[in-house]
Scaffold this motif. Sequence first.
Motif, short mmCIF file in Angstrom:
data_model
loop_
_atom_site.label_atom_id
_atom_site.label_comp_id
_atom_site.label_asym_id
_atom_site.label_seq_id
_atom_site.Cartn_x
_atom_site.Cartn_y
_atom_site.Cartn_z
N HIS A 121 32.21 16.19 51.65
CA HIS A 121 31.15 15.17 51.78
C HIS A 121 31.68 14.01 52.60
O HIS A 121 32.48 13.21 52.10
N HIS A 180 30.75 11.44 56.44
CA HIS A 180 29.78 11.04 57.45
C HIS A 180 30.52 10.85 58.76
O HIS A 180 31.04 9.78 59.05
N HIS A 232 28.08 13.28 43.88
CA HIS A 232 28.53 12.08 43.14
C HIS A 232 28.52 12.22 41.61
O HIS A 232 29.55 12.08 40.99
N ASP A 263 33.79 11.09 50.88
CA ASP A 263 32.59 10.37 51.31
C ASP A 263 32.94 9.36 52.42
O ASP A 263 32.29 8.34 52.56
ZN LIG Z 1 27.77 10.01 51.39
#
Ligand SMILES: [Zn+2]
Length: 550
Positions: free
Chosen positions: A67, A69, A387, A454
């Motif tokens: 996960h 970006h 999450h 993340d």
């Molecule tokens: Zn995220």
Amino acid sequence: MTPDLILTNARILTMNPACPRAEAVAVSDGRIIAVGNRAEIERMALTDTEVIDCGGSTLLPGFFESHLHLFFGGAELAHLQLTHVEGEDALARAFHAFAAANPDAPLLMAQGGHYAILDHPMTRHDLDRIIPDRPIAICAHDHHTVWANTAALRVAGILEGAEMPHGHEVVMGEDGLATGELREFEAFGPVIAIGGEKRPNLGIATGEEPSPWPTEAEQAIDRAKIANGLAHAAKHGITSMVNMDGNHYTLDLLRGLQAEGKLTARVKVPFHFKPNMDLTALDRADAMTRDFDDDWLTSGFVKMFMDGVIDSGTAFRLDSYPGRPGYHSEPLFPGPRFNEIATEIDRRGLQIAVHAIGDGAVRTTINGYEAAQKANGKRDSRHRIEHIEMIDPSDIPRLDALGITASLQPPHAPGAMDFAMFPTLDVIGRTRWNDIYLCRTLAEAGAPLAFASDWPVTDISVMRGIGAALNRPAFEGAEDQRVPLMQVLHAYTAGGAWAAHREHVTGTLKTGLAADIVVLSGDIETTAPDKVSAMEIRLTICGGRITYRG
Ligand SMILES: [Zn+2]
């Protein structure tokens, strides 16, 4: 078959249960052709085989980041970084130095601010005291709030407020003007756009495609941002990643890099389904899935947000927030509507990944997956929840029962890595400290696990992430949530590959699979858990090609 590369004298953890340990691995044409003991593998070497002695270090399947970006993370590498900056004086010093170094930047953007960086809630006036005459803004470490000064709000056209979709808010003050606090992506999108970074953020903000379509020059700028992100990931041993925002454009940029020979990791990119869309929008997810389907670039899944985050009070929970009786926040998709959407995505044969942080959001998501299974029958869907920061105990066994992957971020737990325990633990409330940031409990309950950073929400470093999972302190009165080493390593390799439907390509070291490999700076099994974070990456290999050498 002649090996072009042999890695030997390594402590290999293959993540293949049939033969979990080995000493050497041989690679040819991007694939693993043999895994075994030193003598048998070294015997395969010919004159033009590159042989690397790993000096007894741990060798693993390349890390699978489940996960992150990539596009806006790559863009943010050029921003001011505020991790560990505390208080107004330090904040002002950091901004003044950054402003001097970037005299022409249309926006001075900072990353990694936490919610208590000042001793009071931040407003535009605090930022105006630091720099009044140029647009400046701070993005919270969780990327769910931005604070902007008056100049930035004015240039963005939102100083007097703006209509926002449900869940997104330009917070207004008693003076009828924006306070400077901007909650969620669509509220701070106009500020980000000042800095010319609208395109990297589209995938998370609206899920739409850029319009007008970017020129070749603009695409080259964007590819360079992604390339920076990929290089950053390779440095940390990452060879595969699930991008958690996206659109067709992101995949087009990645395909451009692939054509230039610059794609250094396998990337999966979702279609982002927003609350304002109707079910026909899923045709775009089908198109992405059709257009990108090789060993490097894939789609095949849909990302959604069910709620926001704890610190800003936008996480949807079953009980009231402490000190706010009756306030639970709310889901971005009401249960019946989510059931309908999940059923349709599942019917199209696509995977679903939902951001759910509060226990109410987690339950709504599980209910939707259950509804999809009831309607379409049980299939190998591997739907996942991202999450799971809070979960009601009665929902824990439902993950395993429905085959739902818990996609967790060990660095996110307050106190585990860069995030402070407070105020987050107070916002949650002491009575719930046994229901939050569960890792071990979910693992023991049989939920498939995938671990991630993340990034850029936290440092992308997998070694620090492993350290966080191994060492995280227990909350007072709550159970120990440290996870044993082998399970942690599995969740960062084979577990991630399985959760992304990529286990036939990567995630374990066995003959025929891609030569995606990471070599560490020492033997992780004999390193004290509290020293694991400081270990380094010696070598990253993706598809047989060395993408980083430490
Ligand atoms: Zn995220």
